[in-house]
Scaffold this motif. Structure first.
Motif, PDB file in Angstrom:
ATOM      1  N   VAL A 127       0.921  -1.335   0.007  1.00 49.09           N
ATOM      2  CA  VAL A 127      -0.002  -0.049  -0.006  1.00 49.09           C
ATOM      3  C   VAL A 127       1.025   1.285  -0.157  1.00 49.09           C
ATOM      4  O   VAL A 127       0.536   2.157  -0.711  1.00 49.09           O
ATOM      5  CB  VAL A 127      -0.963  -0.070   1.035  1.00 49.09           C
ATOM      6  N   TRP A 128       2.122   1.221   0.733  1.00 52.20           N
ATOM      7  CA  TRP A 128       2.822   2.349   0.925  1.00 52.20           C
ATOM      8  C   TRP A 128       3.316   2.597  -0.826  1.00 52.20           C
ATOM      9  O   TRP A 128       3.410   3.678  -1.186  1.00 52.20           O
ATOM     10  CB  TRP A 128       4.044   1.881   1.575  1.00 52.20           C
ATOM     11  N   GLN A 129       3.567   1.549  -1.415  1.00 51.43           N
ATOM     12  CA  GLN A 129       4.113   1.944  -2.966  1.00 51.43           C
ATOM     13  C   GLN A 129       3.114   2.884  -3.674  1.00 51.43           C
ATOM     14  O   GLN A 129       3.682   3.363  -4.610  1.00 51.43           O
ATOM     15  CB  GLN A 129       4.310   0.589  -3.602  1.00 51.43           C
ATOM     16  N   HIS A 170       5.260   3.950   6.913  1.00 52.28           N
ATOM     17  CA  HIS A 170       4.197   3.924   7.736  1.00 52.28           C
ATOM     18  C   HIS A 170       3.836   5.311   7.964  1.00 52.28           C
ATOM     19  O   HIS A 170       2.548   5.508   8.443  1.00 52.28           O
ATOM     20  CB  HIS A 170       4.728   3.428   9.349  1.00 52.28           C
ATOM     21  N   ARG A 171       4.511   6.292   7.471  1.00 52.03           N
ATOM     22  CA  ARG A 171       3.858   7.583   7.446  1.00 52.03           C
ATOM     23  C   ARG A 171       4.541   8.653   6.482  1.00 52.03           C
ATOM     24  O   ARG A 171       5.590   8.373   6.232  1.00 52.03           O
ATOM     25  CB  ARG A 171       4.156   8.381   9.025  1.00 52.03           C
ATOM     26  N   GLU A 208       3.741  27.525  -9.560  1.00 52.69           N
ATOM     27  CA  GLU A 208       3.829  28.024  -8.227  1.00 52.69           C
ATOM     28  C   GLU A 208       2.605  28.314  -7.555  1.00 52.69           C
ATOM     29  O   GLU A 208       1.351  28.219  -8.024  1.00 52.69           O
ATOM     30  CB  GLU A 208       4.287  29.702  -8.723  1.00 52.69           C
ATOM     31  N   PRO A 209       2.639  28.438  -6.071  1.00 55.64           N
ATOM     32  CA  PRO A 209       1.431  28.367  -5.531  1.00 55.64           C
ATOM     33  C   PRO A 209       0.411  29.569  -5.767  1.00 55.64           C
ATOM     34  O   PRO A 209       0.963  30.550  -5.914  1.00 55.64           O
ATOM     35  CB  PRO A 209       1.888  28.520  -3.817  1.00 55.64           C
ATOM     36  N   VAL A 210      -0.696  29.184  -5.981  1.00 55.08           N
ATOM     37  CA  VAL A 210      -1.680  30.411  -6.442  1.00 55.08           C
ATOM     38  C   VAL A 210      -1.873  31.273  -5.058  1.00 55.08           C
ATOM     39  O   VAL A 210      -1.721  32.759  -5.269  1.00 55.08           O
ATOM     40  CB  VAL A 210      -3.263  29.659  -6.565  1.00 55.08           C
ATOM     41  N   ASP A 211      -2.071  30.774  -3.831  1.00 60.28           N
ATOM     42  CA  ASP A 211      -1.841  31.516  -2.749  1.00 60.28           C
ATOM     43  C   ASP A 211      -1.235  30.590  -1.727  1.00 60.28           C
ATOM     44  O   ASP A 211      -1.670  29.683  -1.217  1.00 60.28           O
ATOM     45  CB  ASP A 211      -3.299  31.927  -2.414  1.00 60.28           C
ATOM     46  N   PRO A 212      -0.048  31.058  -1.233  1.00 62.58           N
ATOM     47  CA  PRO A 212       0.980  30.470  -0.228  1.00 62.58           C
ATOM     48  C   PRO A 212       0.340  30.184   1.001  1.00 62.58           C
ATOM     49  O   PRO A 212       0.597  29.106   1.716  1.00 62.58           O
ATOM     50  CB  PRO A 212       2.068  31.063  -0.238  1.00 62.58           C
ATOM     51  N   LYS A 213      -0.553  31.011   1.402  1.00 57.94           N
ATOM     52  CA  LYS A 213      -1.264  30.839   2.753  1.00 57.94           C
ATOM     53  C   LYS A 213      -2.522  30.021   2.575  1.00 57.94           C
ATOM     54  O   LYS A 213      -3.308  29.366   3.301  1.00 57.94           O
ATOM     55  CB  LYS A 213      -1.719  32.304   3.237  1.00 57.94           C
ATOM     56  N   ASP A 214      -2.776  29.473   1.301  1.00 59.76           N
ATOM     57  CA  ASP A 214      -4.036  28.789   1.080  1.00 59.76           C
ATOM     58  C   ASP A 214      -3.786  27.287   0.972  1.00 59.76           C
ATOM     59  O   ASP A 214      -3.546  26.716  -0.148  1.00 59.76           O
ATOM     60  CB  ASP A 214      -4.994  28.972   0.038  1.00 59.76           C
ATOM     61  N   THR A 215      -2.991  26.704   1.922  1.00 53.75           N
ATOM     62  CA  THR A 215      -2.434  25.199   1.963  1.00 53.75           C
ATOM     63  C   THR A 215      -3.331  24.355   2.791  1.00 53.75           C
ATOM     64  O   THR A 215      -3.925  24.922   3.939  1.00 53.75           O
ATOM     65  CB  THR A 215      -0.804  25.158   2.203  1.00 53.75           C
ATOM     66  N   THR A 216      -3.039  23.078   2.608  1.00 54.76           N
ATOM     67  CA  THR A 216      -3.475  22.146   3.672  1.00 54.76           C
ATOM     68  C   THR A 216      -2.054  21.145   4.275  1.00 54.76           C
ATOM     69  O   THR A 216      -1.055  21.244   3.366  1.00 54.76           O
ATOM     70  CB  THR A 216      -4.631  21.242   3.134  1.00 54.76           C
ATOM     71  N   HIS A 217      -2.342  20.594   5.043  1.00 56.20           N
ATOM     72  CA  HIS A 217      -1.336  19.534   5.687  1.00 56.20           C
ATOM     73  C   HIS A 217      -1.986  18.241   5.751  1.00 56.20           C
ATOM     74  O   HIS A 217      -2.781  17.943   6.150  1.00 56.20           O
ATOM     75  CB  HIS A 217      -0.795  20.254   6.986  1.00 56.20           C
ATOM     76  N   GLY A 218      -1.394  17.439   5.010  1.00 61.38           N
ATOM     77  CA  GLY A 218      -1.830  16.093   4.938  1.00 61.38           C
ATOM     78  C   GLY A 218      -0.796  14.894   5.503  1.00 61.38           C
ATOM     79  O   GLY A 218       0.354  15.478   5.691  1.00 61.38           O
ATOM     80  N   VAL A 219      -1.531  14.107   6.306  1.00 61.29           N
ATOM     81  CA  VAL A 219      -0.733  13.095   7.066  1.00 61.29           C
ATOM     82  C   VAL A 219      -1.598  11.734   6.589  1.00 61.29           C
ATOM     83  O   VAL A 219      -2.423  11.658   6.829  1.00 61.29           O
ATOM     84  CB  VAL A 219      -0.911  13.423   8.683  1.00 61.29           C
ATOM     85  N   VAL A 220      -0.698  10.878   6.047  1.00 63.38           N
ATOM     86  CA  VAL A 220      -1.072   9.585   5.840  1.00 63.38           C
ATOM     87  C   VAL A 220      -0.433   8.577   6.629  1.00 63.38           C
ATOM     88  O   VAL A 220       1.077   8.638   6.537  1.00 63.38           O
ATOM     89  CB  VAL A 220      -0.675   9.207   4.190  1.00 63.38           C
ATOM     90  N   THR A 221      -1.153   7.757   7.401  1.00 68.01           N
ATOM     91  CA  THR A 221      -0.530   6.676   8.232  1.00 68.01           C
ATOM     92  C   THR A 221      -0.935   5.423   7.627  1.00 68.01           C
ATOM     93  O   THR A 221      -2.149   5.188   7.023  1.00 68.01           O
ATOM     94  CB  THR A 221      -0.760   6.734   9.700  1.00 68.01           C
ATOM     95  N   PHE A 222      -0.008   4.142   7.985  1.00 64.98           N
ATOM     96  CA  PHE A 222      -0.407   2.985   7.195  1.00 64.98           C
ATOM     97  C   PHE A 222      -0.126   2.092   8.450  1.00 64.98           C
ATOM     98  O   PHE A 222       0.967   1.909   9.066  1.00 64.98           O
ATOM     99  CB  PHE A 222       0.796   2.648   5.977  1.00 64.98           C
ATOM    100  N   GLU A 223      -1.034   1.274   8.743  1.00 63.66           N
ATOM    101  CA  GLU A 223      -0.863   0.327   9.722  1.00 63.66           C
ATOM    102  C   GLU A 223      -1.564  -0.968   9.523  1.00 63.66           C
ATOM    103  O   GLU A 223      -2.568  -1.347   8.926  1.00 63.66           O
ATOM    104  CB  GLU A 223      -1.558   0.817  11.131  1.00 63.66           C
TER     105      GLU A 223
END
Length: 159
Positions: A28-30, A87-88, A101-116
């Protein structure tokens, strides 16, 4: 259907997707580590992705676009902030212009993906954290939840 739950939490400014696959964590990591595999599922089926830059390491840059049924291209960028194979994965992401280039550098999200490993299956949890309730609602209105569900539902075919 791999996605077993999706939760929008306005108070926590998060959208969380949990999917389970009948495959080992390494496999799944792949689907994240290999950009050619990522292209086969990132984005809804009618908006396939093409990754032009893919530096899969902390600090690495990722540039991609999704092509709609009418040929429209929607561009995005990531900056990978953590890779703890298998795992992460963490990354910041946002919309990009035609030069990635970022359209709006302040309009970002942060993604965290974990695998167990859960028995003979892998549970993949994807959490997107937003900068504001307004941003979360805007992304929800753009169809992020449905898009992410349909995108992740394509992973089984790769495994």
């Amino acid at each position: 259907m791999p996605v077993v739950s999706s939760v929008k939490n306005v108070e926590a400014l998060t959208m969380t997707f949990v999917a389970e696959f009948e495959a080992a964590v390494d496999r799944v990591w792949q689907v994240w580590a290999d950009p050619r595999k990522l292209e086969r599922w990132w984005g809804p089926p009618t908006w396939p992705a093409t990754f032009e830059t893919y530096e899969f390491k902390p600090g690495g840059r990722v540039h991609y676009y999704m092509t709609g049924p009418d040929g429209t291209r929607s561009r995005g960028w990531w900056t990978i902030t953590a890779v703890e194979a298998p795992h992460r994965l963490e990354f910041d992401d946002g919309f990009a212009d035609e030069n990635f280039e970022p359209v709006d550098p302040k309009d970002t999200t942060h993604g965290v993906v974990t695998f167990e490993q859960v028995g003979d299956r892998t549970r993949m949890t994807t959490v997107s954290t937003f900068t504001s309730a307004e941003q979360l609602e805007r992304m929800a209105e753009m169809g992020m939840e449905e898009g992410m569900r349909s995108a992740q539902d394509q992973i089984d075919a790769l495994l």
